[in-house]
Design a protein around this motif. Structure first.
Motif, PDB file in Angstrom:
ATOM      1  N   GLY A 146       1.329  -4.795  -5.154  1.00  0.00           N
ATOM      2  CA  GLY A 146       1.501  -3.584  -4.372  1.00  0.00           C
ATOM      3  C   GLY A 146      -0.156  -3.385  -5.056  1.00  0.00           C
ATOM      4  N   ASP A 147       0.058  -3.964  -6.043  1.00  0.00           N
ATOM      5  CA  ASP A 147      -1.442  -2.798  -6.958  1.00  0.00           C
ATOM      6  C   ASP A 147      -2.559  -3.504  -7.285  1.00  0.00           C
ATOM      7  OD1 ASP A 147       0.194  -0.825  -7.446  1.00  0.00           O
ATOM      8  OD2 ASP A 147       0.537  -1.127  -9.773  1.00  0.00           O
ATOM      9  N   ARG A 148      -3.446  -3.116  -6.058  1.00  0.00           N
ATOM     10  CA  ARG A 148      -4.955  -3.800  -5.576  1.00  0.00           C
ATOM     11  C   ARG A 148      -5.637  -2.499  -5.637  1.00  0.00           C
ATOM     12  NH1 ARG A 148      -2.732  -4.652   0.118  1.00  0.00           N
ATOM     13  NH2 ARG A 148      -1.614  -6.411  -0.215  1.00  0.00           N
ATOM     14  N   LEU A 149      -6.654  -3.458  -7.255  1.00  0.00           N
ATOM     15  CA  LEU A 149      -7.469  -2.582  -8.246  1.00  0.00           C
ATOM     16  C   LEU A 149      -9.074  -2.712  -7.786  1.00  0.00           C
ATOM     17  CD1 LEU A 149      -5.235  -1.450 -11.309  1.00  0.00           C
ATOM     18  CD2 LEU A 149      -5.343   0.243  -9.053  1.00  0.00           C
ATOM     19  N   THR A 150      -9.092  -4.206  -7.180  1.00  0.00           N
ATOM     20  CA  THR A 150     -10.145  -4.229  -7.271  1.00  0.00           C
ATOM     21  C   THR A 150     -11.586  -4.257  -5.938  1.00  0.00           C
ATOM     22  OG1 THR A 150      -9.511  -6.543  -8.815  1.00  0.00           O
ATOM     23  CG2 THR A 150     -11.655  -6.507  -7.415  1.00  0.00           C
ATOM     24  N   SER A 151     -11.991  -3.042  -6.155  1.00  0.00           N
ATOM     25  CA  SER A 151     -12.951  -2.555  -5.693  1.00  0.00           C
ATOM     26  C   SER A 151     -13.193  -3.836  -4.099  1.00  0.00           C
ATOM     27  CB  SER A 151     -14.423  -2.177  -5.702  1.00  0.00           C
ATOM     28  OG  SER A 151     -15.323  -2.874  -5.827  1.00  0.00           O
ATOM     29  N   GLY A 152     -12.997  -5.007  -4.332  1.00  0.00           N
ATOM     30  CA  GLY A 152     -13.515  -6.006  -3.057  1.00  0.00           C
ATOM     31  C   GLY A 152     -12.340  -6.195  -2.235  1.00  0.00           C
ATOM     32  N   GLN A 153     -10.988  -5.296  -2.469  1.00  0.00           N
ATOM     33  CA  GLN A 153      -9.387  -5.183  -1.477  1.00  0.00           C
ATOM     34  C   GLN A 153      -9.983  -4.435  -0.562  1.00  0.00           C
ATOM     35  OE1 GLN A 153      -6.585  -6.360  -4.180  1.00  0.00           O
ATOM     36  NE2 GLN A 153      -7.152  -8.153  -4.465  1.00  0.00           N
ATOM     37  N   PRO A 154     -11.019  -4.413   0.720  1.00  0.00           N
ATOM     38  CA  PRO A 154     -10.546  -3.598   1.706  1.00  0.00           C
ATOM     39  C   PRO A 154      -9.428  -2.847   2.090  1.00  0.00           C
ATOM     40  CG  PRO A 154     -11.632  -5.347   2.282  1.00  0.00           C
ATOM     41  CD  PRO A 154     -11.042  -5.732   1.032  1.00  0.00           C
ATOM     42  N   ASP A 155      -8.176  -3.286   1.908  1.00  0.00           N
ATOM     43  CA  ASP A 155      -6.635  -3.346   2.394  1.00  0.00           C
ATOM     44  C   ASP A 155      -6.316  -2.527   1.213  1.00  0.00           C
ATOM     45  OD1 ASP A 155      -6.636  -5.248   1.089  1.00  0.00           O
ATOM     46  OD2 ASP A 155      -4.996  -6.253   1.953  1.00  0.00           O
ATOM     47  N   ALA A 156      -6.148  -1.983   0.434  1.00  0.00           N
ATOM     48  CA  ALA A 156      -6.063  -1.709  -0.644  1.00  0.00           C
ATOM     49  C   ALA A 156      -5.318   0.041  -0.896  1.00  0.00           C
ATOM     50  CB  ALA A 156      -7.032  -1.160  -2.335  1.00  0.00           C
ATOM     51  N   ASP A 157      -4.528   0.363  -0.673  1.00  0.00           N
ATOM     52  CA  ASP A 157      -3.985   1.842   0.118  1.00  0.00           C
ATOM     53  C   ASP A 157      -4.371   2.665  -0.894  1.00  0.00           C
ATOM     54  OD1 ASP A 157      -2.359   3.416   0.945  1.00  0.00           O
ATOM     55  OD2 ASP A 157      -0.891   3.690  -0.710  1.00  0.00           O
ATOM     56  N   VAL A 158      -4.977   4.263  -0.970  1.00  0.00           N
ATOM     57  CA  VAL A 158      -5.746   5.084  -1.765  1.00  0.00           C
ATOM     58  C   VAL A 158      -4.080   5.442  -2.460  1.00  0.00           C
ATOM     59  CG1 VAL A 158      -6.624   6.886  -2.032  1.00  0.00           C
ATOM     60  CG2 VAL A 158      -7.349   5.398   0.131  1.00  0.00           C
ATOM     61  N   GLY A 159      -2.684   5.606  -2.123  1.00  0.00           N
ATOM     62  CA  GLY A 159      -2.138   6.381  -2.679  1.00  0.00           C
ATOM     63  C   GLY A 159      -1.402   5.277  -4.069  1.00  0.00           C
ATOM     64  N   THR A 160      -1.584   3.965  -3.313  1.00  0.00           N
ATOM     65  CA  THR A 160      -0.924   3.007  -4.533  1.00  0.00           C
ATOM     66  C   THR A 160      -1.971   2.588  -5.578  1.00  0.00           C
ATOM     67  OG1 THR A 160       0.049   1.673  -3.114  1.00  0.00           O
ATOM     68  CG2 THR A 160      -0.292   0.365  -4.387  1.00  0.00           C
ATOM     69  N   VAL A 161      -3.347   2.532  -5.213  1.00  0.00           N
ATOM     70  CA  VAL A 161      -4.322   3.025  -6.099  1.00  0.00           C
ATOM     71  C   VAL A 161      -4.456   4.105  -7.313  1.00  0.00           C
ATOM     72  CG1 VAL A 161      -6.742   2.528  -7.195  1.00  0.00           C
ATOM     73  CG2 VAL A 161      -6.251   0.866  -4.655  1.00  0.00           C
ATOM     74  N   LEU A 162      -4.268   5.076  -7.208  1.00  0.00           N
ATOM     75  CA  LEU A 162      -4.387   5.660  -7.282  1.00  0.00           C
ATOM     76  C   LEU A 162      -2.592   5.946  -8.463  1.00  0.00           C
ATOM     77  CD1 LEU A 162      -4.579   9.307  -8.255  1.00  0.00           C
ATOM     78  CD2 LEU A 162      -3.959   9.753  -6.562  1.00  0.00           C
ATOM     79  N   ALA A 163      -1.573   6.255  -7.662  1.00  0.00           N
ATOM     80  CA  ALA A 163      -0.483   5.497  -8.466  1.00  0.00           C
ATOM     81  C   ALA A 163      -0.481   4.639  -9.302  1.00  0.00           C
ATOM     82  CB  ALA A 163       0.309   5.587  -7.025  1.00  0.00           C
ATOM     83  N   ALA A 164      -1.532   3.368  -9.491  1.00  0.00           N
ATOM     84  CA  ALA A 164      -1.079   2.456 -10.392  1.00  0.00           C
ATOM     85  C   ALA A 164      -2.764   2.817 -11.433  1.00  0.00           C
ATOM     86  CB  ALA A 164      -2.538   1.064  -9.946  1.00  0.00           C
ATOM     87  N   VAL A 165      -3.692   3.492 -11.123  1.00  0.00           N
ATOM     88  CA  VAL A 165      -4.931   4.229 -11.905  1.00  0.00           C
ATOM     89  C   VAL A 165      -4.059   5.317 -12.954  1.00  0.00           C
ATOM     90  CG1 VAL A 165      -6.833   5.857 -11.985  1.00  0.00           C
ATOM     91  CG2 VAL A 165      -6.408   3.677 -10.712  1.00  0.00           C
ATOM     92  N   LEU A 166      -3.129   6.553 -12.526  1.00  0.00           N
ATOM     93  CA  LEU A 166      -2.106   7.416 -13.602  1.00  0.00           C
ATOM     94  C   LEU A 166      -1.317   6.650 -14.129  1.00  0.00           C
ATOM     95  CD1 LEU A 166      -1.262   9.391 -10.516  1.00  0.00           C
ATOM     96  CD2 LEU A 166      -2.946  10.206 -11.925  1.00  0.00           C
ATOM     97  N   ARG A 167      -1.035   5.987 -13.766  1.00  0.00           N
ATOM     98  CA  ARG A 167       0.434   4.548 -14.344  1.00  0.00           C
ATOM     99  C   ARG A 167      -0.416   4.321 -16.196  1.00  0.00           C
ATOM    100  NH1 ARG A 167       2.747   2.711 -10.034  1.00  0.00           N
ATOM    101  NH2 ARG A 167       1.212   1.174 -10.030  1.00  0.00           N
TER     102      ARG A 167
END
Length: 55
Positions: A11-32
């Protein structure tokens, strides 16, 4: 721009090329990845109470 880190979870989608990436999921992954602990509900409540007292 892409953000890579070790041991990505499902569920962690960190590539900017994935427009369906959830902002909260990305933020949580970056914080981790940065080893930053997100504030708990108690932290947020304490912040609100402190802010009210100083207003």
């Amino acid at each position: 721009m892409a953000f890579e880190y070790r041991n990505p979870t499902n569920g962690d989608r960190l590539t900017s090329g994935q427009p369906d990436a959830d902002v909260g999921t990305v933020l949580a992954a970056v914080l981790r990845a940065l080893r930053i602990e997100a504030p708990t509900a108690e932290d947020e409540q304490a912040y609100i109470l402190c802010k009210r007292q100083t207003a």
